[in-house]
Design a protein around this motif. Structure first.
Motif, PDB file in Angstrom:
ATOM      1  N   TYR A  58       0.822  -1.213   0.000  1.00  0.00           N
ATOM      2  CA  TYR A  58       0.000   0.000   0.000  1.00  0.00           C
ATOM      3  C   TYR A  58       0.857   1.264   0.000  1.00  0.00           C
ATOM      4  O   TYR A  58       0.354   2.369  -0.247  1.00  0.00           O
ATOM      5  CB  TYR A  58      -0.955  -0.009   1.199  1.00  0.00           C
ATOM      6  CG  TYR A  58      -0.293   0.192   2.538  1.00  0.00           C
ATOM      7  CD1 TYR A  58      -0.201   1.455   3.121  1.00  0.00           C
ATOM      8  CD2 TYR A  58       0.248  -0.886   3.238  1.00  0.00           C
ATOM      9  CE1 TYR A  58       0.398   1.643   4.351  1.00  0.00           C
ATOM     10  CE2 TYR A  58       0.854  -0.704   4.463  1.00  0.00           C
ATOM     11  CZ  TYR A  58       0.918   0.560   5.018  1.00  0.00           C
ATOM     12  OH  TYR A  58       1.518   0.743   6.253  1.00  0.00           O
ATOM     13  N   SER A  60       3.535   1.518  -2.075  1.00  0.00           N
ATOM     14  CA  SER A  60       4.349   1.422  -3.285  1.00  0.00           C
ATOM     15  C   SER A  60       4.402   2.727  -4.082  1.00  0.00           C
ATOM     16  O   SER A  60       5.235   2.862  -4.982  1.00  0.00           O
ATOM     17  CB  SER A  60       3.836   0.296  -4.184  1.00  0.00           C
ATOM     18  OG  SER A  60       2.480   0.527  -4.539  1.00  0.00           O
ATOM     19  N   HIS A  61       3.535   3.682  -3.754  1.00  0.00           N
ATOM     20  CA  HIS A  61       3.596   4.986  -4.414  1.00  0.00           C
ATOM     21  C   HIS A  61       4.718   5.857  -3.857  1.00  0.00           C
ATOM     22  O   HIS A  61       5.090   6.866  -4.449  1.00  0.00           O
ATOM     23  CB  HIS A  61       2.260   5.730  -4.242  1.00  0.00           C
ATOM     24  CG  HIS A  61       1.941   6.060  -2.814  1.00  0.00           C
ATOM     25  ND1 HIS A  61       1.492   5.106  -1.911  1.00  0.00           N
ATOM     26  CD2 HIS A  61       2.023   7.233  -2.113  1.00  0.00           C
ATOM     27  CE1 HIS A  61       1.294   5.677  -0.724  1.00  0.00           C
ATOM     28  NE2 HIS A  61       1.617   6.960  -0.829  1.00  0.00           N
TER      29      HIS A  61
END
Length: 277
Positions: A58, A60-61
């Motif tokens: 969650y 990974s941005h």
């Protein structure tokens, strides 16, 4: 050993000059190594692998530190250009390229009478001395290091909500690739560099297996040279708690000395650990 050394007999058997001694060394093997280094080009850069762990996908941005840069291509090209200059200087000093077969045979015939063979032998060692620079430049481009970037965090207590904001410790390691055949691998340990990203400006103390990183300021690089253990575990040491940290993400790639130095400089001077609100 006769096929491994220069085919040259000094005019004076008692001659103790350095070049006479050097001619007893396994020169053909050295010449072969120099030739291989001269003939090799810029190696293909290692592929990057890894990413975020499943439990932290969650996030990974949130960007990870890039192990590649355009600057590395420029540095490799510059190193290769330097190597090519050394190759030219080495070839210019190579008597076997300058003398014809008849000339070399003639010098070999009269060498025991007038010492002419020692002139050729000396020139060959001049070539080998320049050739050592060729091998050095080639070794700086070999993909014989393993760069590992790991992001760590303090996990939430089991079954409980996280207390306070999420913060990271970004770690950059430089290891010698285990598959490498480099003779320098045994002379260097693992280099570990890390940065902490905390919003409140507090100093952080961490335990890396046997090595303690104490009082780290946010966004300031900590390093312990080349003698630290590989960073496979990390513990946060707070005022009233000691907590095992978890890996958020890990990426790695093989790299050369030239590339590794660029990565380390960029991690130190340019990289800021992201902060998540």
């Amino acid at each position: 050993m006769a096929d491994l050394v220069d085919s040259f007999t000094p005019s004076d058997p008692s001659d103790k000059s350095p070049f006479t001694f050097l001619n007893r060394l396994p020169t053909k093997r050295l010449d072969a190594k120099i030739t291989r280094a001269a003939e090799s080009g810029i190696p293909q850069q290692g592929a990057q692998t890894g990413g975020y762990t499943p439990s932290y996908l969650y996030l990974s941005h949130v960007p990870l530190f890039p192990l590649y840069s355009d600057r590395q291509h420029e540095l490799l090209a510059k190193e290769d250009k330097h190597k090519q200059l050394m190759i030219k200087a080495m070839n210019d000093a190579d008597p076997d390229k300058k003398l014809t077969g008849g000339q070399k045979a003639f010098l070999g015939t009269i060498g025991h009478l007038v010492g002419a063979g020692s002139i050729v032998s000396t020139q060959r060692w001049e070539r080998r001395l320049v050739g050592s620079n060729v091998m050095s430049a080639d070794s700086r481009m070999k993909q014989d290091k393993l760069l590992i970037f790991t992001r760590w965090t303090v996990p939430a207590p089991p079954g409980r909500q996280r207390q306070g904001p999420l913060w990271f410790v970004d770690v950059l390691e430089q290891r010698y690739d285990e598959s490498s055949t480099s003779s320098l691998k045994s002379l260097s340990g693992n280099a570990t560099m890390l940065k902490v990203g905390v919003a409140d400006g507090r100093k952080v103390t961490l335990q890396l297996l046997k090595t303690e990183a104490k009082g780290i300021k946010t966004q300031k690089m900590w390093s312990k040279g080349t003698k630290t253990d590989t960073c496979e575990a990390m513990t946060f040491v707070g005022d009233n708690e000691i907590v095992a940290m978890e890996i958020v993400a890990r990426i790695e790639r093989t790299a050369s000395m030239v590339e590794a130095m660029e990565v380390r400089k960029r991690f130190d001077k340019e990289w800021l650990v992201p902060m998540v609100q």
